[in-house]
Design a protein around this motif. Structure first.
Motif, PDB file in Angstrom:
ATOM      1  N   PHE A   1       0.811  -1.219   0.000  1.00 12.40           N
ATOM      2  CA  PHE A   1       0.000   0.000   0.000  1.00 12.40           C
ATOM      3  C   PHE A   1       0.840   1.264   0.000  1.00 12.40           C
ATOM      4  CE2 PHE A   1      -2.299  -3.371   2.337  1.00 12.40           C
ATOM      5  CZ  PHE A   1      -3.280  -3.612   1.387  1.00 12.40           C
ATOM      6  N   GLN A   2       2.134   1.125  -0.228  1.00 11.31           N
ATOM      7  CA  GLN A   2       2.986   2.308  -0.215  1.00 11.31           C
ATOM      8  C   GLN A   2       3.012   2.984  -1.580  1.00 11.31           C
ATOM      9  OE1 GLN A   2       6.643   0.550   1.665  1.00 11.31           O
ATOM     10  NE2 GLN A   2       6.319   2.261   3.069  1.00 11.31           N
TER      11      GLN A   2
ATOM     12  N   GLU B   1       0.558  13.672   6.040  1.00  7.12           N
ATOM     13  CA  GLU B   1       0.956  12.402   6.649  1.00  7.12           C
ATOM     14  C   GLU B   1       0.505  12.384   8.100  1.00  7.12           C
ATOM     15  OE1 GLU B   1       5.130  11.728   6.196  1.00  7.12           O
ATOM     16  OE2 GLU B   1       5.049  11.875   4.013  1.00  7.12           O
ATOM     17  N   TYR B   2       0.157  11.193   8.558  1.00  6.97           N
ATOM     18  CA  TYR B   2      -0.192  11.053   9.967  1.00  6.97           C
ATOM     19  C   TYR B   2       0.203   9.674  10.446  1.00  6.97           C
ATOM     20  CZ  TYR B   2      -2.916  10.673  14.275  1.00  6.97           C
ATOM     21  OH  TYR B   2      -3.293  10.485  15.575  1.00  6.97           O
ATOM     22  N   LYS B   3       0.958   9.626  11.511  1.00  7.99           N
ATOM     23  CA  LYS B   3       1.268   8.347  12.133  1.00  7.99           C
ATOM     24  C   LYS B   3       0.444   8.239  13.398  1.00  7.99           C
ATOM     25  CE  LYS B   3       4.857   5.203  13.546  1.00  7.99           C
ATOM     26  NZ  LYS B   3       3.982   4.672  14.596  1.00  7.99           N
ATOM     27  N   MET B   4      -0.551   7.379  13.312  1.00  9.72           N
ATOM     28  CA  MET B   4      -1.411   7.114  14.451  1.00  9.72           C
ATOM     29  C   MET B   4      -0.548   6.556  15.589  1.00  9.72           C
ATOM     30  SD  MET B   4      -4.746   4.699  14.025  1.00  9.72           S
ATOM     31  CE  MET B   4      -4.068   3.051  14.052  1.00  9.72           C
ATOM     32  N   PRO B   5      -0.650   7.078  16.811  1.00 14.38           N
ATOM     33  CA  PRO B   5       0.139   6.494  17.915  1.00 14.38           C
ATOM     34  C   PRO B   5      -0.107   4.989  18.008  1.00 14.38           C
ATOM     35  CG  PRO B   5      -0.911   8.533  18.609  1.00 14.38           C
ATOM     36  CD  PRO B   5      -1.458   8.223  17.239  1.00 14.38           C
ATOM     37  N   GLY B   6       0.966   4.223  18.022  1.00 12.17           N
ATOM     38  CA  GLY B   6       0.822   2.768  18.058  1.00 12.17           C
ATOM     39  C   GLY B   6       0.367   2.178  16.735  1.00 12.17           C
TER      40      GLY B   6
ATOM     41  N   PHE C   1      -4.253  -9.877  15.031  1.00 13.61           N
ATOM     42  CA  PHE C   1      -3.026  -9.647  14.272  1.00 13.61           C
ATOM     43  C   PHE C   1      -1.810  -9.683  15.198  1.00 13.61           C
ATOM     44  CE2 PHE C   1      -5.761  -7.906  10.890  1.00 13.61           C
ATOM     45  CZ  PHE C   1      -5.169  -8.493   9.797  1.00 13.61           C
TER      46      PHE C   1
ATOM     47  N   GLY D   1       0.610   4.087   2.483  1.00 15.17           N
ATOM     48  CA  GLY D   1       1.330   3.978   3.750  1.00 15.17           C
ATOM     49  C   GLY D   1       1.790   2.565   4.031  1.00 15.17           C
ATOM     50  N   ASP D   2       2.375   2.389   5.213  1.00 12.36           N
ATOM     51  CA  ASP D   2       2.949   1.072   5.542  1.00 12.36           C
ATOM     52  C   ASP D   2       2.023   0.262   6.459  1.00 12.36           C
ATOM     53  OD1 ASP D   2       3.339   2.618   7.792  1.00 12.36           O
ATOM     54  OD2 ASP D   2       5.430   2.067   8.098  1.00 12.36           O
ATOM     55  N   PHE D   3       0.737   0.496   6.291  1.00 12.18           N
ATOM     56  CA  PHE D   3      -0.285  -0.219   7.068  1.00 12.18           C
ATOM     57  C   PHE D   3      -0.635  -1.553   6.393  1.00 12.18           C
ATOM     58  CE2 PHE D   3      -2.020   3.206   4.385  1.00 12.18           C
ATOM     59  CZ  PHE D   3      -2.718   2.465   3.452  1.00 12.18           C
TER      60      PHE D   3
ATOM     61  N   VAL E   1      -0.640   8.196   4.563  1.00 10.25           N
ATOM     62  CA  VAL E   1      -0.288   9.334   3.708  1.00 10.25           C
ATOM     63  C   VAL E   1      -1.474   9.644   2.807  1.00 10.25           C
ATOM     64  CG1 VAL E   1       1.340  10.195   1.987  1.00 10.25           C
ATOM     65  CG2 VAL E   1       2.115   8.550   3.720  1.00 10.25           C
TER      66      VAL E   1
ATOM     67  N   GLY F   1       2.931  -3.132   4.980  1.00 14.96           N
ATOM     68  CA  GLY F   1       4.151  -2.847   5.717  1.00 14.96           C
ATOM     69  C   GLY F   1       5.028  -1.861   4.974  1.00 14.96           C
ATOM     70  N   GLY F   2       6.260  -1.717   5.451  1.00 14.90           N
ATOM     71  CA  GLY F   2       7.128  -0.642   4.975  1.00 14.90           C
ATOM     72  C   GLY F   2       8.201  -1.088   4.005  1.00 14.90           C
TER      73      GLY F   2
ATOM     74  N   LYS G   1       0.496   2.691  12.086  1.00 17.00           N
ATOM     75  CA  LYS G   1       1.425   2.854  10.984  1.00 17.00           C
ATOM     76  C   LYS G   1       1.214   4.222  10.342  1.00 17.00           C
ATOM     77  CE  LYS G   1       3.726  -0.174  10.329  1.00 17.00           C
ATOM     78  NZ  LYS G   1       4.922  -0.626  11.102  1.00 17.00           N
ATOM     79  N   LEU G   2       2.082   4.523   9.369  1.00 15.77           N
ATOM     80  CA  LEU G   2       2.005   5.817   8.694  1.00 15.77           C
ATOM     81  C   LEU G   2       0.895   5.800   7.642  1.00 15.77           C
ATOM     82  CD1 LEU G   2       3.499   8.597   8.397  1.00 15.77           C
ATOM     83  CD2 LEU G   2       4.663   7.559   6.450  1.00 15.77           C
TER      84      LEU G   2
ATOM     85  N   SER H   1       7.962   9.888  14.277  1.00 17.60           N
ATOM     86  CA  SER H   1       7.475  10.789  15.325  1.00 17.60           C
ATOM     87  C   SER H   1       7.263  10.101  16.665  1.00 17.60           C
ATOM     88  CB  SER H   1       6.186  11.466  14.878  1.00 17.60           C
ATOM     89  OG  SER H   1       5.183  10.506  14.645  1.00 17.60           O
ATOM     90  N   ASP H   2       6.849   8.846  16.675  1.00 15.24           N
ATOM     91  CA  ASP H   2       6.631   8.226  17.994  1.00 15.24           C
ATOM     92  C   ASP H   2       7.636   7.115  18.278  1.00 15.24           C
ATOM     93  OD1 ASP H   2       5.713   6.128  16.515  1.00 15.24           O
ATOM     94  OD2 ASP H   2       3.892   5.816  17.695  1.00 15.24           O
TER      95      ASP H   2
ATOM     96  N   GLU I   1       7.477  12.307  10.026  1.00 17.98           N
ATOM     97  CA  GLU I   1       6.231  11.849  10.643  1.00 17.98           C
ATOM     98  C   GLU I   1       6.348  10.383  11.028  1.00 17.98           C
ATOM     99  OE1 GLU I   1       3.807  13.610  11.626  1.00 17.98           O
ATOM    100  OE2 GLU I   1       2.344  12.048  12.121  1.00 17.98           O
TER     101      GLU I   1
ATOM    102  N   TYR J   1      -4.979  -3.170  10.105  1.00 15.67           N
ATOM    103  CA  TYR J   1      -3.937  -3.275  11.132  1.00 15.67           C
ATOM    104  C   TYR J   1      -3.027  -2.067  10.993  1.00 15.67           C
ATOM    105  CZ  TYR J   1      -0.481  -5.676  14.144  1.00 15.67           C
ATOM    106  OH  TYR J   1       0.387  -6.039  15.148  1.00 15.67           O
TER     107      TYR J   1
ATOM    108  N   LEU K   1       3.772  -2.841  16.102  1.00 16.21           N
ATOM    109  CA  LEU K   1       2.887  -3.781  15.455  1.00 16.21           C
ATOM    110  C   LEU K   1       3.625  -4.915  14.745  1.00 16.21           C
ATOM    111  CD1 LEU K   1       0.406  -1.187  13.910  1.00 16.21           C
ATOM    112  CD2 LEU K   1       0.218  -2.418  16.062  1.00 16.21           C
TER     113      LEU K   1
END
Lengths: 258, 96
Positions: free
Chosen positions: A59-60, B4-9, A112, B31-33, B14, A85-86, B11-12, A188-189, A185, B75, A139
Motif C-alpha cells: 500500500f505504499q 501524513e499522519y502516524k497514528m500512535p501505536g 493480528f 502507507g505502511d499499514f 499518507v 508494511g514498509g 502505521k504511517l 514521530s513516535d 512523521e 492493522y 505492530l
C-alpha cells in the motif's frame, strides 16, 4: 475450524540459491497459494538475493517512498510485494529474509498482534541462542535494546497465511537513506533521532558470519517444530517465473499506488 | 497536496490529493499499514473522491467507514487516522 499447533504440520524447508527480486515476490504469491490449496505442506523459505533491491509494501506510494533516480544510479531494482508494511533496502549478504507459508488454522482466532507474536517466537528463540535478547515489538517489528533488528509483514489469503521477515545483518545506512525517503512523521513516535539509528544489524550483535546466523535459525526451527529439506517443484518455479515477468516486473504493479 | 499522519501505536498514513471546485480529487491514500483484502484501498480512495474539501475529520472518517465492507481487516490504520492525514493535506494546501 480450530487452531492447529506447529507440531501438527509437516514443515518443509526451501533454501534455494540467489534469486532476482521480482522472482522472490512471485514465489511468495505462488507458495502462499500452494499451501492454501493444500498442494504444498507448510513451508519455511529462506531467501538469497541475487541483486540489490528496494521492496515496498503493498500500500505504499512508489514516488513517496523511493528516490527512483538514486535507486537507478545505484543499480537497485524497485519491486512491490503482496503484503503491507514498509519499504526495505536490500543488498545481497546484508539481510536475512525468510517467509513462512502456513495454513490459516495456525493463526485461527488470533488477533493480528497475537499472530505476529506467534510467528516470530521461533526466530526470537534462535536469536536468544546467539546471545541477542530480542522481542516482538508491535505492530510488526523485531527489536532489541540496541535498536530494530527486523520487520515482519503478514498476509492472509484464502486458506493460508504468509508471514515474511527481513532482518538487517549489515547495512549501508548512508545508501539506504539516499534511496528510501523516510519522513519525520514516520519517526514521530519512535523516540529516535535519525532513521539510520533505527536499525541495528545482527552482524555487530553476533560477530558471526551471516551463514552461521541462518544455520542457527534453521536448527532452532527444526528443534522446535520439525523441518524437512525440500525444494521448489518445477511447476512452482515455472508459475513464479511467469508471475515475475507478467506481474512483478510490470510497472502496472510496481506503480499500482504511484 | 500531501499530508501524513502516524497514528500512535499505528502505521504511517499518507494522503495525496487535489482540490477542484471545493471537492477532493485524485485522492490517493498510501502507507505502511495492512489491509485485507488489498482492494479495500481502492474503496477508501473512492469514498473520499468528490467529498467537500470543508468536510471535518468526523465526516471524512464516516465516509471511509461506510465504504468499507464489514469483512475488511485493518492493522495499523483506521478511518479516523486516514481522516487526519486528509485534513493535514488540505491544511498544508491552504498554507502553500
Amino acid at each position: 475450524m480450530s487452531r492447529s499447533a506447529w507440531s501438527e504440520h509437516d514443515w518443509q524447508l526451501i533454501h534455494d540459491g540467489p534469486q532476482p527480486p521480482a522472482l522472490h515476490m512471485a514465489l511468495d504469491q505462488v507458495l502462499t497459494d500452494e499451501v492454501a490449496a493444500g498442494r504444498r505442506q507448510p513451508t519455511l523459505r529462506i531467501w538469497e538475493w541475487a541483486s540489490p533491491a528496494v521492496v515496498i509494501g503493498r500500500f505504499q506510494s512508489l514516488r513517496n517512498e523511493v528516490d527512483l533516480d538514486a535507486a537507478q544510479r545505484h543499480g537497485i531494482e524497485v519491486v512491490r510485494r503482496i503484503s503491507g508494511g514498509g519499504a526495505m533496502f536490500i543488498e545481497p549478504g546484508n539481510t536475512i529474509t525468510y517467509s513462512i507459508y502456513a495454513p490459516l488454522s495456525l493463526v485461527e482466532g488470533l488477533s493480528f498482534q497475537e499472530s505476529y507474536a506467534l510467528m516470530d517466537a521461533w526466530v526470537i528463540a534462535a536469536l536468544a541462542e546467539l546471545g541477542i535478547e530480542a522481542w516482538y515489538q508491535p505492530l510488526n517489528d523485531i527489536a532489541s535494546a540496541a535498536g530494530k533488528i527486523g520487520g515482519a509483514a503478514q498476509m492472509r489469503h484464502a486458506g493460508a497465511v504468509l508471514h515474511h521477515v527481513t532482518m538487517a545483518y549489515d547495512i549501508d545506512a548512508a545508501k539506504m537513506l539516499q534511496v528510501l525517503r523516510i519522513g519525520r512523521e514516520k519517526l514521530s513516535d519512535k523516540g529516535t533521532a535519525s532513521a539510520a539509528k533505527r536499525v541495528d544489524p545482527l552482524r555487530s550483535q553476533t560477530g558471526l558470519p551471516r551463514e552461521a546466523v541462518i544455520q542457527r535459525m534453521i536448527d532452532t526451527f527444526r528443534r522446535l517444530h520439525g523441518l524437512r529439506g525440500d525444494a521448489l517443484k518445477p511447476e512452482e518455479r515455472a508459475r513464479a517465473r511467469e508471475l515475475a515477468a507478467n506481474k512483478f516486473h510490470q510497472r502496472a504493479w510496481t506503480a499500482e499506488v504511484p | 497536496m500531501h499530508g501524513e499522519y502516524k497514528m500512535p501505536g499505528g502505521k504511517l498514513v499518507v494522503a495525496d490529493l487535489d482540490v477542484h471546485a471545493g471537492k477532493l480529487r485524485h485522492v490517493q491514500i498510501s502507507g505502511d499499514f495492512f489491509l485485507e483484502p488489498d482492494r479495500a484501498l481502492r474503496d477508501i480512495d473512492a469514498a473520499l473522491e468528490g467529498l467537500d474539501a470543508s468536510s471535518d475529520e468526523a465526516a471524512l472518517a464516516f465516509a471511509i467507514q461506510s465504504a468499507l465492507a464489514a469483512d475488511v481487516l485493518k492493522y495499523g490504520i483506521s478511518p479516523e487516522a486516514i481522516a487526519v492525514a486528509v485534513r493535514r493535506a488540505l491544511h498544508e494546501g491552504t498554507q502553500a
